[in-house]
Design an enzyme around this catalytic site. Structure first.
Site, PDB file in Angstrom:
ATOM      1  N   ASP A 304     -11.707 -13.197 -81.455  1.00 20.80           N
ATOM      2  CA  ASP A 304     -12.700 -12.466 -80.685  1.00 20.80           C
ATOM      3  C   ASP A 304     -12.748 -13.050 -79.271  1.00 20.80           C
ATOM      4  OD1 ASP A 304     -14.869 -10.732 -80.174  1.00 20.80           O
ATOM      5  OD2 ASP A 304     -16.282 -12.338 -80.608  1.00 20.80           O
ATOM      6  N   ASP A 502     -17.332 -15.501 -83.955  1.00 12.82           N
ATOM      7  CA  ASP A 502     -18.602 -16.223 -84.043  1.00 12.82           C
ATOM      8  C   ASP A 502     -19.809 -15.338 -84.254  1.00 12.82           C
ATOM      9  OD1 ASP A 502     -18.848 -15.090 -81.445  1.00 12.82           O
ATOM     10  OD2 ASP A 502     -20.258 -16.683 -80.921  1.00 12.82           O
ATOM     11  N   ASP A 506     -18.275 -10.070 -86.294  1.00 10.19           N
ATOM     12  CA  ASP A 506     -16.974 -10.609 -86.704  1.00 10.19           C
ATOM     13  C   ASP A 506     -16.913 -10.880 -88.204  1.00 10.19           C
ATOM     14  OD1 ASP A 506     -16.059 -10.715 -84.024  1.00 10.19           O
ATOM     15  OD2 ASP A 506     -17.118 -12.603 -83.727  1.00 10.19           O
TER      16      ASP A 506
END
Length: 762
Positions: A304, A502, A506
């Site tokens: 990410d 995080d 996700d």
């Protein structure tokens, strides 16, 4: 106490009690205790075999079961008790190494809103969130989680969407705009018109995605069981052949005893447990030995953006000023007023002012105008923060447009600062990149990662720029949680993958990837619980260290198993020939176990890439101090380009203050660079064991020093009043060159050196 612990204690206690009874002259009682121990573990082993068959797995427990039954049949009770200790002890170690603490659904549900404030007949009534229906009018208070999806009905909603979208900067939603469930109201209370119920909301969909991803996860196949697919038939053929050719069943039992796969049962779990301990010492929690094994095979990295390769929280990037003021003045006014604000960006503005050692003054008469901004008095001056049209009656169009264009390119939030009805400046805040992100990806590639893929919900233009910076091979932008899951599934279908993230958004992709890694220092609880590995310190570089530890752990486990099996096979041949009775075979097997266990324990001792260079003690404190100097110097570095324009076009009577400030800054900068070269670089050389990295940085110091000397000489001429337009132009050009070189050099230092000091954090 777990069942595995109880079994291991009973087996060890039975072995010890039987030995004591034999020493006390009671061999019959001792044999009875050993027999009881063997029978108990035989029953347990039989249950494990049945459970394995239900899962269509025929593993090493079959050999252990046959060995236990064989020792009972030929009355080799001591050998049976020894095998019982090895079997239960190995299962205990394996259970501790691979037992997972998966509570991701509980974490998601714990964060999910349980109540909503519904407006009924003009009154606010608190109801369970399950009772909310589409069309209901809800009141969302400051700090509360939006319970369901809906449109903002009244008031401007300032929402912290980081947990759901990954966006670090707050979003403003005007009346009629959509607010999704799961985000936090970071501003004033507002009214929301529900468009869904709780089950159909955005947050509910994320919970369902994690549930589905978990249901699809393949069961863990133990390393030992894969070897057993070959080892088991070889053992049975050799034992059967020995019995058939000799006619002595004891030989078959002896073969089974030395074939008891303790190198498989013990070595691999101990190696993986040691690897997990190594990771824990570096602030990385690995939830199972299986996760280490899968990470060691990873070849594709999915990651990410927000909170992963960026810090995940806003910081002041630049201050654009009007012609009549300076950046420190603008920031000082804004930070003084923001001391009374609870806005998400206020803390970042106040922190930036304190990092520059700016004096802050207590504001008075502070009030917030919903949808516009904040206003108050600072040292007798009227200060406003917020939208351009509100802070000033007629803001300079060129400055406003320049700020908006720059903010669009760098995905920055803009805060306009007005003083006494005039636009004084514009603050640009953005989510900065982690200095260690590019270095981490380089280390991962060196460790075997073949492809790095960024998967983010951010805009394509911003994601592409950051992807280029960190070295991504592919960028998938504007992805929803469902889209991230699809990318993870597609990548996992062709190669072993590791996904790093995080946020709550996700969590589904982390659960679906081959290995999920959560940055848990500030990350969402749900992602930390869903992930196989959680990095508890705010350092992305720990991922590269963890991969190196995982690869070495898997190698050592394989070595231990291979060597142990080889020695066991040799002992099996000797036993088949009749030269190794069961008890002696059990003792020999114990010796083999000790050898492979000692080899497995090598995982505890770092080597090569696992032993990441780290500055400690005075050297680390030095880097910390120089890092603070960087923070103080960065604003002045950013001002160099504007100062160059001032030198080119400002009237003579307005040039003196600029030249004085510039002269002071150049002197501070020269001293900072000398300190780097004299003290910092030797410390880095000691940590890295080579001067090669600092050699190129020293070359940059030489260029910077030359530019500083040239700039100082030109500034001296201008301050003496002996220079004309040509000197101004040369000075401006020198400052522009110095600005470009310093930005690159500071960024390189922060990436290459500051990540070596554990206490230097964002």
């Amino acid at each position: 106490m777990t069942p595995q612990s109880i079994l291991a204690m009973l087996a060890l206690g039975g072995l010890a009690a039987g030995a004591l009874l034999h020493l006390a002259g009671l061999p019959g009682a001792g044999d009875a205790v050993w027999l009881a121990t063997t029978v108990l573990c035989t029953g347990v082993a039989a249950w494990w075999v049945v459970e394995g068959l239900r899962r269509r797995q025929l593993g090493t427990d079959v050999i252990a079961l046959l060995a236990l039954v064989g020792t009972i049949a030929v009355q080799e009770f001591l050998a049976g008790a020894i095998i019982a200790v090895m079997l239960t002890g190995g299962r205990l170690l394996e259970d501790r190494a691979s037992r997972r603490a998966r509570r991701e659904l509980g974490a998601l549900l714990a964060r999910a809103p349980r109540f909503a404030h519904r407006v009924d007949s003009g009154e606010i009534v608190t109801v369970p969130v399950e009772e909310v229906a589409a069309g209901d009018l809800l009141a969302v208070r400051t700090g509360e989680i939006v319970p369901v999806d809906g449109h903002v009905e009244s008031g401007t909603a300032v929402l912290d969407e980081s947990a759901v979208t990954g966006e670090p900067l707050p979003a403003e939603r005007q009346p009629g705009e959509l607010a999704r469930s799961g985000v936090v109201n970071a501003g004033s209370p507002f009214h929301l018109r529900a468009t869904t119920d709780a089950t159909s909301s955005t947050y509910g969909a994320i919970v369902r995605l994690v549930r589905e991803a978990e249901a699809k996860s393949a069961p863990f196949v133990r390393l030992a069981d894969r070897y057993a697919a070959v080892f088991l038939p070889v053992t049975l053929l050799l034992a059967g052949g020995a019995w058939l050719l000799s006619g002595d069943p004891v030989r078959a039992v002896a073969v089974l005893v030395v074939a008891t796969p303790c190198p498989l049962i013990l070595a691999a779990p101990i190696a993986f447990t040691s690897g997990m301990s190594r990771c824990a010492g570096r602030g990385v929690i690995v939830k199972s030995g299986d996760a280490i094994e899968r990470l060691a095979r990873a070849r594709v990295l999915l990651f990410d953006k927000t909170g992963t390769v960026t810090t995940g929280h806003p910081r002041l990037d630049r201050v654009l000023t009007a012609t009549w003021t300076r950046s420190d003045e603008v920031l000082g006014w804004a930070a003084s007023l923001d001391q009374a604000s609870s806005h998400v960006l206020a803390a970042a503005i106040v922190r930036a002012a304190r990092e520059r050692d700016l004096p802050l003054h207590l504001p008075t008469g502070v009030s917030e105008v919903p949808g516009a901004g904040l206003e108050g008095m600072v040292e007798g001056r009227s200060v406003r923060l917020g939208k351009a049209s509100w802070v000033a009656a007629d803001p300079p169009a060129e400055l406003v447009e320049s700020a908006r264009v720059e903010a669009g390119h760098s995905e920055a939030a803009t805060v306009f600062v007005g003083v006494d009805g005039h636009l004084a400046g514009i603050l640009l805040l953005r989510d900065p990149l982690r200095p260690d992100a590019p270095r981490t990806l380089r280390l991962l590639r060196r460790a075997g990662i073949e492809r790095a893929v960024m998967v983010t919900g951010d805009r394509a233009s911003v994601a592409a720029a950051i992807g280029d910076y960190v070295g991504a091979d592919e960028v998938h932008a504007e992805q929803s949680p469902e889209g991230k899951v699809a990318v993870a599934e597609a990548a996992s279908a062709t190669a072993a993958t590791v996904m790093v993230g995080d946020g709550v958004n996700d969590a589904p992709a982390l659960a679906r990837a081959g290995v999920g890694v959560a940055l848990g220092a500030r990350g969402a609880t749900a992602s930390s619980q869903t992930a196989d590995i959680v990095i508890t310190v705010d350092r992305l570089a720990r991922l590269a260290e963890t991969l190196a530890i995982a690869q070495r752990t898997r190698t050592i486990a394989g070595q231990s198993v291979g060597v142990g099996m080889g020695l066991s096979l040799a002992a099996m041949v000797v036993a088949a020939l009749g030269y190794l009775p069961p008890v002696a075979g059990a003792v020999l097997q114990e010796a083999i176990d000790v050898a492979v266990i000692l080899n497995a324990l090598r995982t505890l001792f770092p080597r090569g890439p696992e032993r990441a260079p780290v500055l400690r003690g005075d050297d680390a404190e030095l880097v910390h101090r120089l890092d603070e100097e960087h923070r103080r110097l960065w604003p002045h570095v950013d001002e160099l380009a504007r100062t160059a324009e001032t030198l080119r076009g400002a009237p003579e009577d307005r040039l003196a203050p600029t030249l004085t400030e510039l002269s002071t800054f150049l002197a501070e900068l020269a001293e900072h660079e000398r300190e780097d070269e004299r003290v910092l670089y030797p410390a880095v050389d000691r940590a890295l064991g080579t001067p090669e990295v600092t050699a190129t940085m020293s070359r940059a110091h030489a260029e910077i020093s030359a530019l500083i000397r040239r700039s100082e000489s030109l500034v001296a001429e201008l301050r003496a009043g002996e220079a004309g337009v040509e000197t101004r132009e040369r000075a401006a050009q020198a400052l522009i060159e110095l600005h470009a070189l310093l930005r690159l050099h500071f960024a390189q230092e922060e990436e290459n050196f500051h990540v070596l000091a554990p206490q230097v954090q964002e």
